[in-house]
Structure formats: structure tokens, C-alpha cells
Design an enzyme around this catalytic site. Structure first.
Site, short mmCIF file in Angstrom:
data_model
loop_
_atom_site.label_atom_id
_atom_site.label_comp_id
_atom_site.label_asym_id
_atom_site.label_seq_id
_atom_site.Cartn_x
_atom_site.Cartn_y
_atom_site.Cartn_z
N ASP A 197 -3.04 6.52 -3.42
CA ASP A 197 -1.90 5.89 -2.74
C ASP A 197 -1.33 4.75 -3.58
O ASP A 197 -1.75 4.52 -4.73
CB ASP A 197 -2.27 5.44 -1.33
CG ASP A 197 -3.09 4.16 -1.31
OD1 ASP A 197 -3.83 3.89 -2.29
OD2 ASP A 197 -3.00 3.40 -0.33
N GLU A 240 -12.59 6.27 6.56
CA GLU A 240 -11.51 6.36 7.55
C GLU A 240 -10.72 7.64 7.35
O GLU A 240 -10.59 8.13 6.22
CB GLU A 240 -10.54 5.19 7.38
CG GLU A 240 -11.07 3.86 7.81
CD GLU A 240 -9.94 2.85 7.93
OE1 GLU A 240 -10.01 2.06 8.86
OE2 GLU A 240 -9.01 2.87 7.12
N SER A 300 0.81 -1.21 0.00
CA SER A 300 0.00 0.00 0.00
C SER A 300 0.85 1.26 0.00
O SER A 300 1.61 1.50 -0.92
CB SER A 300 -0.96 -0.04 1.19
OG SER A 300 -1.86 1.03 1.17
#
Length: 468
Positions: A239, A324, A99
Site C-alpha cells: 500500500d 488484520e 497510507s
């Protein structure tokens, strides 16, 4: 020694010096056993931009086939693309990715019948992997070519193009941060009629500028500059594996996750009144207040996109949106696909904004003002036991009159703001964040945490003082 510590709360992640080819091979055996035990016989495998990822994906595919599974290899892609294509293969898929972590790391995410693994399932893979682990085997790491398979990109594109309807076009700067999501994302934006200025959209596992983490403001300097010089309507940052989003408005101002979460909660509750909206423990009180003002039910859960996805999928349609602070957004409002996709979240903003020809992104979000807050700050554990540190903070906080939450780490809510410290699920560090109505209140809350830690953990206290 078998490195059990890389088997974390919602994925497997660690430094490549630990996550060696022979360990990846053993983990692949554990994953294969988990699919077989679940009665599954087919799956897909994708990988991110990291230099080791193509070879690790190849190793996993070889082991899974040897165990009797049918494997479809997706090549270099985003995690959302893998999740989407996996729907045609029983909802089973593996993604080789670390990630947003630095280039020295790699990891593995997976889904079984469209569900992310719970912590017990991750530990079960570790137990199977121990049986198959042969550290003396010494498999040399091969640096293979990254391959983008256009047919899967096109399938994923088609799904998003059918879902999103833009009433006007936009000029967009797209920053892929050298991850695996930018390549496909720019084609989707162009097909929607946008003027796209691509920035770092080709996969490059060297990550020459910095880790592919858009939650760090310093990592967005190039994007912000490009938005201004190109006079773009906004900027999009994805990302390393494309499941997280950060937006920059037309003034090159970074839109915080709290503001986007509040906006998404409003638009989902407009069409689904009195439903539930879910958010993680790092979010500010603005999210809860927005949900309740719209007549919805606000639910705070622990941090982790896999926990978020599982909560939504098991809510029987009651929870219509979740997000989130790290930039994961999951739509469950009859649109989207029930997983976090940074590009899809950006497209939902664009679709809504396109209904108002004279409105800019900053004007659209003006009802959700910036808070006085620190970024997610990563602080070394300094080899201290995280559980002990958190327990000591909990004990020390009892005289402060704050509302204590232990859903994930220690969160203390004061009048006018909160502070949280939690052990990271993706590295050997704490994540710390403070949020308040005013700068003075922010300093006051941060100082409370420092005072609780100064005597026993002076290095951690000192690092918290630097949180910006």
C-alpha cells in the site's frame, strides 16, 4: 473551527483542504510537546509519496527543532523503514502519510519510545495544537522534491537480509502502487536472488491509476495481468506507505487476508506452541478455527494496526503473531521487529515456500480455502450519526439469535458466517463486510443487515445491497 475530527483513533488523517500547512505546523507543536513530556529529545521524520508530504515533513522538522528536539530527516520512505530507523533514536518517529487513502488526503502517524499513540495521546496532541493554531497565518503549500536517502534504505535492507533465508529464488512481480515502499523493496528482493518485475515502484503522488489501496481487487488488475504474462511465481502489492500486503498467487488469484492470517498463525504456532494469536473483528471464523486447531489461543480485538502493535508489545511474549483483514501483519515470534511491514510479511511467506522446491503458492495455501465473502466495502454515513446507526442495528438484532460483538462496531456471528458494520477510523464512512460458508448464506446475512436498516437508513441499506 478547529477540525478535531481529523484526530482519529490511531492517527491524524484528513483532506489537504483541511490539513493545511498552518494546521500541520500547529500539530507539530503538539507532537513536540508530547515527546518532551515523555522525556524524549530526539526523533526521526519520514514521508510518503504524496505531493504535499515533503513540505509537511519539513514544517514538522522545523517546529520540533524550535522546541529543542534533535531531528533526523529520513526523506521519502515506507512507514516500516521509519519504524526500524527510529529504534536508534529512542524509538521516536513521525511519518507524514495518509497510507492507502486517495491523493486528496494526507496525515500523520507517530511512535513514542517504539509505541504507537493511544487515542488519549492523539487527543492530547489536538489540545496542544489548538493552542498553537493560527489559521490566519496562511502558509503557502510548497511542492518540494521527494528525496530518497539511500543510507537508511541500506540499513533497513540489511536488517531484512539478515533475518530472511531463501532456499530457492523466485520470479516476483512487485507492485508498489506508486507509493513510497516499492523503491527500496525491489532492491531487497533482488539481493535475495529474486527475478523482480517492478510495477509502479517509483513514488508518484499523483497516483495516476487510483488510490494506493491493495485491498480493493480492481486496484490489482495490472499486477494480476503481469503475473500471468510474466509467468511469475506470485505477485506482491504494497500500500501507499508499505505497512500492508496483498499477495497474488501464480494463477493471478488474490490471496485473502483470512488465508494469510491462518497460514502465519500456523507457522508461528509450530515454533511457539500454545501461544496467543491476535486478529481484528473483520476476520472470518477460519482464523479462530485454525489457531484453536493448532492448540493456540485466539483473541479478537478492534481494528487498527496501532492497537494490534500495542497489544503484541504488551503481551510479554505470549502473543506471537497478530494480523488484520486490511492486510497488516505483525510478527512477535522472536523474529521481525514488532510492527506491521508488508514486505517482511511477504518475505516470511517466501522463506517458508522456498523449503519446498516443487510447491507453488496456491498449493502451499490449499489448506486455507477461499471463503464466500465481500471485500471491505466503504459506505457513506450520509451525515448520519454513526453511533446512533450502530445502536439501532444492535437493538434490531436482538431477535435474530446471532452472537453480538461490540469490540468495534457491530459484528453479528450466525451459524455459517458473520456480518460487521463499523465506523471507519480513517474517513467519513462505514466499513461493511460479510463472510459465510456458502453464497446463499452470505446473501441471507447481508439481507438481515439490509432489513435492519431499510426503514430508518434507506440509503445505507441500499449501498449494503451492492456490497460484493
Amino acid at each position: 473551527m478547529f477540525p478535531f475530527y481529523i484526530f482519529r483513533a490511531y492517527d491524524i488523517r484528513g483532506k489537504i483542504s483541511i490539513l493545511t500547512p498552518e494546521l500541520v505546523q500547529a500539530i507539530a507543536y503538539g507532537l513536540a510537546q508530547q515527546y518532551l513530556k515523555a522525556g524524549q529529545r530526539e526523533l526521526v521524520i519520514g514521508y510518503d509519496a504524496r505531493l504535499s508530504s515533503p513540505f509537511y515533513a519539513q514544517l514538522i522538522a522545523q517546529v520540533c527543532r524550535k522546541q529543542g528536539l534533535t531531528v533526523t530527516e529520513l526523506g521519502c520512505c515506507s512507514s516500516p523503514l521509519m519504524y526500524y530507523i527510529a529504534r536508534d533514536f529512542g524509538g521516536n518517529g513521525i511519518m507524514v502519510t495518509a497510507s492507502h487513502n486517495a491523493k486528496t488526503d494526507n496525515g500523520i502517524k507517530w511512535i513514542v519510545q517504539s509505541e504507537p499513540p493511544c487515542p488519549d495521546m492523539i487527543q492530547q496532541v489536538a489540545k496542544w495544537a489548538v493552542q498553537a493554531y493560527q489559521p490566519a497565518q496562511q502558509i503557502p503549500l510548497q511542492l518540494l522534491q521527494h528525496e530518497v536517502k539511500s543510507q537508511y534504505c541500506l540499513q533497513y535492507q540489511q536488517a531484512l537480509l539478515q533475518d530472511i533465508q531463501l532456499k530457492r529464488s523466485f520470479k516476483v512481480v512487485l507492485d508498489g502502487l506508486h507509493g513510497s515502499a516499492g523503491h527500496c523493496a525491489q532492491f531487497i528482493l533482488k539481493k535475495l536472488g529474486c527475478d523482480v518485475i517492478p510495477l509502479r515502484c517509483e513514488a508518484n503522488g499523483e497516483f495516476p491509476d487510483h488510490a494506493p489501496d491493495p485491498s480493493q481487487a480492481l486496484h490489482l488488475d495490472k499486477l494480476r495481468q503481469a503475473v500471468l504474462t510474466q509467468q511469475a511465481d506470485f505477485g506482491i502489492a504494497l500500500d501507499g506507505d508499505g505497512d500492508r500486503l496483498v499477495l497474488v498467487d501464480e494463477k493471478a488469484h488474490i490471496v485473502t487476508a483470512d488465508r494469510l492470517l491462518s497460514f502465519f498463525a500456523k507457522i508461528c504456532l509450530d515454533t511457539h506452541p500454545q501461544h496467543e494469536v491476535v486478529f481484528d473483528v473483520k476476520c472470518s471464523s477460519m482464523v479462530r478455527e485454525t489457531v484453536e486447531k493448532q492448540g493456540g489461543r485466539a483473541t479478537m480485538i478492534r481494528t487498527g494496526s496501532s492497537f494490534l502493535r500495542k497489544y503484541l508489545s504488551q503481551s510479554q511474549g505470549h502473543a506471537i503473531f497478530g494480523g488484520e483483514y486490511a492486510g497488516h501483519y505483525v510478527f512477535n515470534d522472536g523474529r521481525g521487529f514488532g510492527y506491521d511491514d508488508g514486505l517482511y510479511a511477504a518475505l516470511r511467506v517466501m522463506e517458508y515456500l522456498s523449503r519446498f522446491p516443487q510447491l507453488s503458492l496456491s498449493q502451499l495455501l490449499q489448506d486455507y480455502p477461499d471463503r464466500c465473502a465481500t471485500e471491505d466495502t466503504y459506505i457513506s454515513t450520509y451525515q448520519m450519526n454513526p453511533k446512533q446507526v450502530l445502536q439501532d442495528i444492535e437493538i434490531s438484532s436482538q431477535h435474530l439469535g446471532a452472537q453480538l460483538s461490540k469490540i468495534d462496531g457491530v459484528r453479528l456471528d450466525f451459524d455459517g458466517g458473520f456480518g460487521i458494520i463499523r465506523a471507519s477510523n480513517t474517513g467519513e464512512y462505514f466499513t461493511v463486510r460479510f463472510d459465510a460458508d456458502s453464497p446463499s448464506k452470505l446473501t441471507e446475512i447481508r439481507d438481515q443487515f439490509v432489513s435492519m436498516l431499510r426503514d430508518r437508513y434507506p440509503k445505507i441499506a441500499q449501498d449494503i445491497l451492492k456490497a460484493q
